[in-house]
Design an enzyme around this catalytic site. Sequence first.
Site, PDB file in Angstrom:
ATOM      1  N   GLY A  42       0.824  -1.207   0.000  1.00 24.97           N
ATOM      2  CA  GLY A  42       0.000   0.000   0.000  1.00 24.97           C
ATOM      3  C   GLY A  42       0.855   1.252   0.000  1.00 24.97           C
ATOM      4  N   SER A  71       0.920   3.572  -3.204  1.00 26.83           N
ATOM      5  CA  SER A  71       0.329   4.617  -4.053  1.00 26.83           C
ATOM      6  C   SER A  71      -1.009   5.109  -3.517  1.00 26.83           C
ATOM      7  CB  SER A  71       0.123   4.075  -5.463  1.00 26.83           C
ATOM      8  OG  SER A  71       1.322   3.554  -5.967  1.00 26.83           O
ATOM      9  N   SER A 126      -2.091  -3.951  -5.870  1.00 29.93           N
ATOM     10  CA  SER A 126      -2.160  -5.268  -6.530  1.00 29.93           C
ATOM     11  C   SER A 126      -2.447  -6.349  -5.506  1.00 29.93           C
ATOM     12  CB  SER A 126      -0.830  -5.605  -7.211  1.00 29.93           C
ATOM     13  OG  SER A 126      -0.508  -4.638  -8.160  1.00 29.93           O
ATOM     14  N   GLU A 169      11.898  -4.137  -4.844  1.00 28.17           N
ATOM     15  CA  GLU A 169      10.827  -4.167  -5.840  1.00 28.17           C
ATOM     16  C   GLU A 169      11.398  -4.003  -7.253  1.00 28.17           C
ATOM     17  OE1 GLU A 169       7.687  -1.361  -5.127  1.00 28.17           O
ATOM     18  OE2 GLU A 169       6.379  -2.305  -6.607  1.00 28.17           O
TER      19      GLU A 169
HETATM   20  C1  FAD Z   1       0.207  -2.964 -12.968  1.00 28.30           C
HETATM   21  C2  FAD Z   1       0.457  -2.034 -11.821  1.00 28.30           C
HETATM   22  C3  FAD Z   1       0.551  -2.550 -10.552  1.00 28.30           C
HETATM   23  C4  FAD Z   1       0.729  -1.682  -9.466  1.00 28.30           C
HETATM   24  N1  FAD Z   1       0.787  -2.216  -8.206  1.00 28.30           N
HETATM   25  C5  FAD Z   1       0.912  -1.392  -7.148  1.00 28.30           C
HETATM   26  C6  FAD Z   1       0.877  -1.914  -5.827  1.00 28.30           C
HETATM   27  O1  FAD Z   1       0.738  -3.118  -5.614  1.00 28.30           O
HETATM   28  N2  FAD Z   1       0.966  -1.052  -4.793  1.00 28.30           N
HETATM   29  C7  FAD Z   1       1.130   0.274  -4.972  1.00 28.30           C
HETATM   30  O2  FAD Z   1       1.220   0.991  -3.977  1.00 28.30           O
HETATM   31  N3  FAD Z   1       1.155   0.815  -6.216  1.00 28.30           N
HETATM   32  C8  FAD Z   1       1.047   0.008  -7.299  1.00 28.30           C
HETATM   33  N4  FAD Z   1       1.061   0.525  -8.569  1.00 28.30           N
HETATM   34  C9  FAD Z   1       1.142   1.974  -8.741  1.00 28.30           C
HETATM   35  C10 FAD Z   1       2.468   2.444  -9.324  1.00 28.30           C
HETATM   36  O3  FAD Z   1       3.516   2.349  -8.407  1.00 28.30           O
HETATM   37  C11 FAD Z   1       2.239   3.890  -9.813  1.00 28.30           C
HETATM   38  O4  FAD Z   1       1.298   3.818 -10.871  1.00 28.30           O
HETATM   39  C12 FAD Z   1       3.501   4.524 -10.321  1.00 28.30           C
HETATM   40  O5  FAD Z   1       4.412   4.750  -9.277  1.00 28.30           O
HETATM   41  C13 FAD Z   1       3.198   5.871 -11.033  1.00 28.30           C
HETATM   42  O6  FAD Z   1       2.419   6.674 -10.237  1.00 28.30           O
HETATM   43  P1  FAD Z   1       1.049   7.330 -10.790  1.00 28.30           P
HETATM   44  O7  FAD Z   1       0.249   6.243 -11.410  1.00 28.30           O
HETATM   45  O8  FAD Z   1       0.434   8.118  -9.693  1.00 28.30           O
HETATM   46  O9  FAD Z   1       1.508   8.288 -11.958  1.00 28.30           O
HETATM   47  P2  FAD Z   1       2.059   9.770 -11.822  1.00 28.30           P
HETATM   48  O10 FAD Z   1       3.085   9.832 -10.743  1.00 28.30           O
HETATM   49  O11 FAD Z   1       0.910  10.701 -11.721  1.00 28.30           O
HETATM   50  O12 FAD Z   1       2.775   9.949 -13.211  1.00 28.30           O
HETATM   51  C14 FAD Z   1       2.026  10.191 -14.419  1.00 28.30           C
HETATM   52  C15 FAD Z   1       3.017  10.307 -15.568  1.00 28.30           C
HETATM   53  O13 FAD Z   1       3.914  11.418 -15.317  1.00 28.30           O
HETATM   54  C16 FAD Z   1       5.269  10.973 -15.345  1.00 28.30           C
HETATM   55  N5  FAD Z   1       6.023  11.674 -14.306  1.00 28.30           N
HETATM   56  C17 FAD Z   1       5.657  11.912 -13.025  1.00 28.30           C
HETATM   57  N6  FAD Z   1       6.631  12.605 -12.385  1.00 28.30           N
HETATM   58  C18 FAD Z   1       7.634  12.804 -13.293  1.00 28.30           C
HETATM   59  C19 FAD Z   1       8.899  13.434 -13.245  1.00 28.30           C
HETATM   60  N7  FAD Z   1       9.386  14.006 -12.126  1.00 28.30           N
HETATM   61  N8  FAD Z   1       9.659  13.422 -14.352  1.00 28.30           N
HETATM   62  C20 FAD Z   1       9.238  12.837 -15.514  1.00 28.30           C
HETATM   63  N9  FAD Z   1       8.020  12.233 -15.621  1.00 28.30           N
HETATM   64  C21 FAD Z   1       7.244  12.218 -14.524  1.00 28.30           C
HETATM   65  C22 FAD Z   1       5.239   9.490 -15.022  1.00 28.30           C
HETATM   66  O14 FAD Z   1       6.359   8.815 -15.558  1.00 28.30           O
HETATM   67  C23 FAD Z   1       3.935   9.068 -15.701  1.00 28.30           C
HETATM   68  O15 FAD Z   1       4.162   8.830 -17.072  1.00 28.30           O
HETATM   69  C24 FAD Z   1       0.867  -0.296  -9.671  1.00 28.30           C
HETATM   70  C25 FAD Z   1       0.760   0.222 -10.971  1.00 28.30           C
HETATM   71  C26 FAD Z   1       0.568  -0.640 -12.038  1.00 28.30           C
HETATM   72  C27 FAD Z   1       0.449  -0.051 -13.399  1.00 28.30           C
END
Ligand code: FAD
Length: 404
Positions: free
Chosen positions: A128, A130, A162, A245
């Site tokens: 947990g 995100s 997940s 991870e």
């Molecule tokens: C299949 C899958 C499984 C997952 N499982 C888990 C889980 O079990 N537990 C958990 O806690 N989370 C989980 N996640 C979440 C995952 O860790 C986040 O989706 C990821 O860290 C990106 O965060 P966000 O989705 O909030 O995107 P954002 O942080 O909002 O980013 C959106 C876009 O902006 C870009 N971006 C953001 N900041 C920057 C920067 N400084 N420079 C350049 N580009 C930038 C990113 O690369 C992305 O393309 C999972 C995600 C997926 C897809």
Amino acid sequence: MDLTYSTKHQELQAEIRAFIEAEGHRSPKFGGGRNRPDQQALDWQGLLLERGYFARTVPTEYGGHGAEPDVLETAIIADEFSRAGISPGLLDVGNLIVVPSLLDLGSEAQCARWVRPTLTGETIWCIGNSEPGSGSDMANAQTKAVAVGDDFVINGQKIWTSGAHYADMMFLLCRTEAEAPKHKGLSYLLVPMDTDGIEVRPLVTMTERPEFNETFLTDVRVPMDQIVMGRGDGWKVAIASLKHERVMLGDPNKQLQRLHGIREMMRETVIDGVAVMDLPEYRDRLLRLQAEVLAAKFHNMRLLTLHDRGEEPGIPGLIQKLYGTTLNHKLSALAIDVLGEAGLPYEPHEFGENDPATAWQIDYMYDIGLIIGGGTSQIQKNIISERGLGMPREPKAVVPPARS
Ligand SMILES: Cc1cc2nc3c(=O)[nH]c(=O)nc-3n(C[C@H](O)[C@H](O)[C@H](O)COP(=O)(O)OP(=O)(O)OC[C@H]3O[C@@H](n4cnc5c(N)ncnc54)[C@H](O)[C@@H]3O)c2cc1C
């Protein structure tokens, strides 16, 4: 490092080959791992633990084999299992992220309580981290845990969790120090998923499966001793768990196993009387990917060496995540192309995740998610370029002052 196998290593290799020959038929299919393990997977896990092919270096008092770290032993075990297409055991977040994090930073009581049932597959974990407002910027987590008597009372929302729909425990990042600066106010708590106040709402991915979830926490009470390290140490725990991870998500053994599978498929698939392996455009693609997989494998030896020396994976760990997750997707794309027409139909409700009729399609779609999960490729590239290559920091956006 010296990659020559000593007599001890040759004996281990022969022993594993004999084990696979005798027992391999009991293995669940390699891959999958996005469901709770079934009885076959649990039995296989028990056998691997008994033989010391899983959790080899985990102390015996916590249910492991207690062996000294040895890069070549680790590589031989992984290599033999992936070459044979045999499951190397439960490669879930509990075993690959929570166990090593607890062994690094958890209390003795936490290791004694949680490591063994995680190794055996009895306890399944979810992560947990995100939240709707904090993904890449994980330190912005807003879920709050307030000390009340001997408990923390947690309120907030997690997203993309997940496996939360079948997990027993959550490794939860939350804010315990409301007044402290952003990175210093965080803590990690070990939270049983059957605690009152936890609601899990599945989210369906493009595989049409509920792979991850929204998790709502309302007045969830957890005893204070379920904190990992101390109050406000959450960022240290986050850094430690993220390094595990990243290494897990880019694991080259998954790529090796896929490569072997595709090679077989290219030998067996015949188009107009010609095996796909003999079609230059396919063979060329396979050879290019094979070179990439072997590079990933040797890069991983570098990481294993750092691990055995007790050193941090650092930038090489980020490279493994970036390179490995992208390579996984390129491999499943090749497999889909080799399947030709058979790669197009997709009936996730009719076939299981490990059914050959849909396994490659599921991987092809899910791999895109893993390029994002655990830190996106853009974030890995930023850190590698700034901290690894010494390039200038990315400029921060200037927020215009609010209009009065
Ligand atoms: C299949 C899958 C499984 C997952 N499982 C888990 C889980 O079990 N537990 C958990 O806690 N989370 C989980 N996640 C979440 C995952 O860790 C986040 O989706 C990821 O860290 C990106 O965060 P966000 O989705 O909030 O995107 P954002 O942080 O909002 O980013 C959106 C876009 O902006 C870009 N971006 C953001 N900041 C920057 C920067 N400084 N420079 C350049 N580009 C930038 C990113 O690369 C992305 O393309 C999972 C995600 C997926 C897809």
